[in-house]
Design an enzyme around this catalytic site. Sequence first.
Site, mmCIF file in Angstrom:
data_model
loop_
_atom_site.group_PDB
_atom_site.id
_atom_site.type_symbol
_atom_site.label_atom_id
_atom_site.label_comp_id
_atom_site.label_asym_id
_atom_site.label_seq_id
_atom_site.Cartn_x
_atom_site.Cartn_y
_atom_site.Cartn_z
ATOM 1 N N LYS A 130 0.840 -1.195 0.000
ATOM 2 C CA LYS A 130 0.000 0.000 0.000
ATOM 3 C C LYS A 130 0.873 1.243 0.000
ATOM 4 O O LYS A 130 1.723 1.403 0.879
ATOM 5 C CB LYS A 130 -0.911 -0.006 1.222
ATOM 6 C CG LYS A 130 -1.710 1.274 1.444
ATOM 7 C CD LYS A 130 -2.463 1.210 2.771
ATOM 8 C CE LYS A 130 -3.109 2.546 3.110
ATOM 9 N NZ LYS A 130 -3.766 2.512 4.441
ATOM 10 N N ASP A 134 -12.156 6.790 4.072
ATOM 11 C CA ASP A 134 -10.922 6.601 4.835
ATOM 12 C C ASP A 134 -10.483 5.145 4.850
ATOM 13 O O ASP A 134 -9.402 4.829 5.335
ATOM 14 C CB ASP A 134 -11.100 7.130 6.261
ATOM 15 C CG ASP A 134 -9.784 7.253 7.006
ATOM 16 O OD1 ASP A 134 -8.740 7.398 6.340
ATOM 17 O OD2 ASP A 134 -9.792 7.200 8.249
ATOM 18 N N LYS A 140 -10.201 12.586 8.393
ATOM 19 C CA LYS A 140 -9.702 12.182 9.701
ATOM 20 C C LYS A 140 -9.704 13.364 10.671
ATOM 21 O O LYS A 140 -9.678 14.530 10.246
ATOM 22 C CB LYS A 140 -8.256 11.679 9.578
ATOM 23 C CG LYS A 140 -8.078 10.392 8.819
ATOM 24 C CD LYS A 140 -6.597 10.063 8.718
ATOM 25 C CE LYS A 140 -6.362 8.747 7.984
ATOM 26 N NZ LYS A 140 -6.826 7.588 8.756
ATOM 27 N N ASP A 156 -2.675 10.412 3.704
ATOM 28 C CA ASP A 156 -4.066 10.006 3.861
ATOM 29 C C ASP A 156 -4.810 10.991 4.748
ATOM 30 O O ASP A 156 -4.677 10.976 5.971
ATOM 31 C CB ASP A 156 -4.129 8.598 4.463
ATOM 32 C CG ASP A 156 -5.557 8.104 4.606
ATOM 33 O OD1 ASP A 156 -6.442 8.677 3.939
ATOM 34 O OD2 ASP A 156 -5.787 7.152 5.376
ATOM 35 N N ARG A 197 -7.632 -0.585 1.296
ATOM 36 C CA ARG A 197 -8.134 -1.843 0.731
ATOM 37 C C ARG A 197 -8.587 -1.666 -0.717
ATOM 38 O O ARG A 197 -8.595 -2.614 -1.494
ATOM 39 C CB ARG A 197 -9.262 -2.388 1.608
ATOM 40 C CG ARG A 197 -10.488 -1.530 1.687
ATOM 41 C CD ARG A 197 -11.384 -1.884 2.870
ATOM 42 N NE ARG A 197 -10.719 -1.570 4.132
ATOM 43 C CZ ARG A 197 -11.224 -1.827 5.331
ATOM 44 N NH1 ARG A 197 -12.410 -2.406 5.428
ATOM 45 N NH2 ARG A 197 -10.577 -1.511 6.430
ATOM 46 N N ASP A 220 1.717 6.388 5.522
ATOM 47 C CA ASP A 220 0.737 5.424 5.028
ATOM 48 C C ASP A 220 1.200 4.715 3.758
ATOM 49 O O ASP A 220 0.464 3.921 3.183
ATOM 50 C CB ASP A 220 -0.602 6.131 4.781
ATOM 51 C CG ASP A 220 -1.803 5.235 5.024
ATOM 52 O OD1 ASP A 220 -1.639 4.184 5.661
ATOM 53 O OD2 ASP A 220 -2.903 5.593 4.569
ATOM 54 N N GLU A 251 -9.430 3.590 2.362
ATOM 55 C CA GLU A 251 -8.924 3.661 0.984
ATOM 56 C C GLU A 251 -7.869 2.618 0.681
ATOM 57 O O GLU A 251 -7.691 2.228 -0.470
ATOM 58 C CB GLU A 251 -8.369 5.064 0.697
ATOM 59 C CG GLU A 251 -6.937 5.315 1.116
ATOM 60 C CD GLU A 251 -6.692 5.186 2.620
ATOM 61 O OE1 GLU A 251 -5.570 4.803 2.995
ATOM 62 O OE2 GLU A 251 -7.599 5.458 3.411
#
Length: 511
Positions: A276, A358, A288, A281, A362, A299, A360
């Site tokens: 990933k 959020d 968030k 993010d 996956r 991230d 995102e």
Amino acid sequence: MTQPILSLVDTDPAESAVDAIVIGLHSQPEEDGALLPAAGAESIAAAFDGKLTATLALLGASGAPGEVTKLATLGTISAPLLVAVGLGNEPTGAAPELETLRRGAGAAVRALAGSGTVALALPLPDDADAPPVLRAVLEGALLGSYRFAGYKSKPQKGRRDPVSALHLHVPDAADEAVAAELRRAEVVARSVRLTRDWVNMPPNELRPATFADLVAEAATEAGLGVEVLDFDQLKAGGYGGIVAVGQGSEAPPRLVKLTYTPSGVAEPKRVALVGKGITFDTGGVSIKPAAGMWEMKSDMAGAAAVAAALLAVAALKPGVAVSGYLAIAENMPSGSAYRPGDVITMFNGKRVEVFNTDAEGRMVLGDAMARACADGTDYLFETSTLTGGQVVALGKRIAGLMGSEEATALVQAAGDAVGEPAWPMPLPDDVRKGMESDIADICQTNSSLDRAGHMLQGGVFLREFVAEGVEWAHIDIAGPSYHTGEATGYWTKGGTGVPVRTLLKLIDDLA
């Protein structure tokens, strides 16, 4: 940042002409905690005429794992400074636990920043146990010396440069097997340090295209095959998840594929590594909280680990075919961002109803994993900073692990061997049932937005993108990939480089 020059020596440690020398120190519970120099320090202890442990005790040394005690030698031995690092209780076997040695070497070298040249006289058995012990000490020392260069406009007062050279005292420095361990440790440490560098970079300096370009340049130089898909190619290729997440940013997403093919192997096992790479993010439309959001620059730690592992593979040349897939995007809120309620068609044709922008990670990983399976692979290992649920359940040191039985067992064994533990978690049917959608094939999260089993929801979702017959594992490194506390062992503050060493051990085991 360059790592210290590493060399092996088999001379008397007491005569080592270095700026500082490191020895191990044990406690002896059965002797009321009396101190005992670890194996490798015999000549140094003799030079102090039996007063070494008493002097160290006066300075507060207890032999506790990772404890560092410094002592000016005043000419007693060649090195002007002696550092004793605690290795815990006196071992019953030939050497302490590998992780104890790894952390001890890291703590000692980190404490010697500014010392120039450092020698290590730590326990190294002269038998079949020697290679893993040697590897642990070397890796710990090289990783403990890491420091991110940073962006300060003026030199920081009191900031000392990392050690420039490391000498390791070994029983036989000329032995080819010993030299091979040194070469491997240098390659592995360099890859972990590169991962840390990428993770520690600020997000304005490492946006998707920049990250992809840095990886592609390094991979090309290393001799790997490189494929980079830009935004238009991703749209045309049906990578709905990556496109959806990345479309809210002015910095478009990328998918990077790296390929290593072994020479002289007729039908090698095929391993796919997927990471990933969310360079920042915000949470997107489901934004968030502001507190701690700066840490979301990390991230992309999974993609950084996969890219660095492939660079190490190119140097180590194992007898397996390895491909790496980096799903890179920036998750931003804007007029073009994807929304809760959207239905996204993924690379493998499955349609996903979005409930939380959020979640995102996956989405981009589903596309990358489906692509890896479409290309053909026997094993798929995916790693990501996927869920806060991993941190809640397992803390900051232990990764969450889900997948097929064989693959998860391989990951757990590899992680235990290198000091990057992971704990297997289930993929329950009731969690999948809670992700049923009224209008699509699957909801991106639990349809009631219930966070119960949050980490498991991520694993259950990703399973949808693994082809039948592929052994696979998902390694959630939300906690272990980034260290916010004070430096400890061979971990410095910031990116840790987890799970590069696990991935490389997996490839070794499969080879």
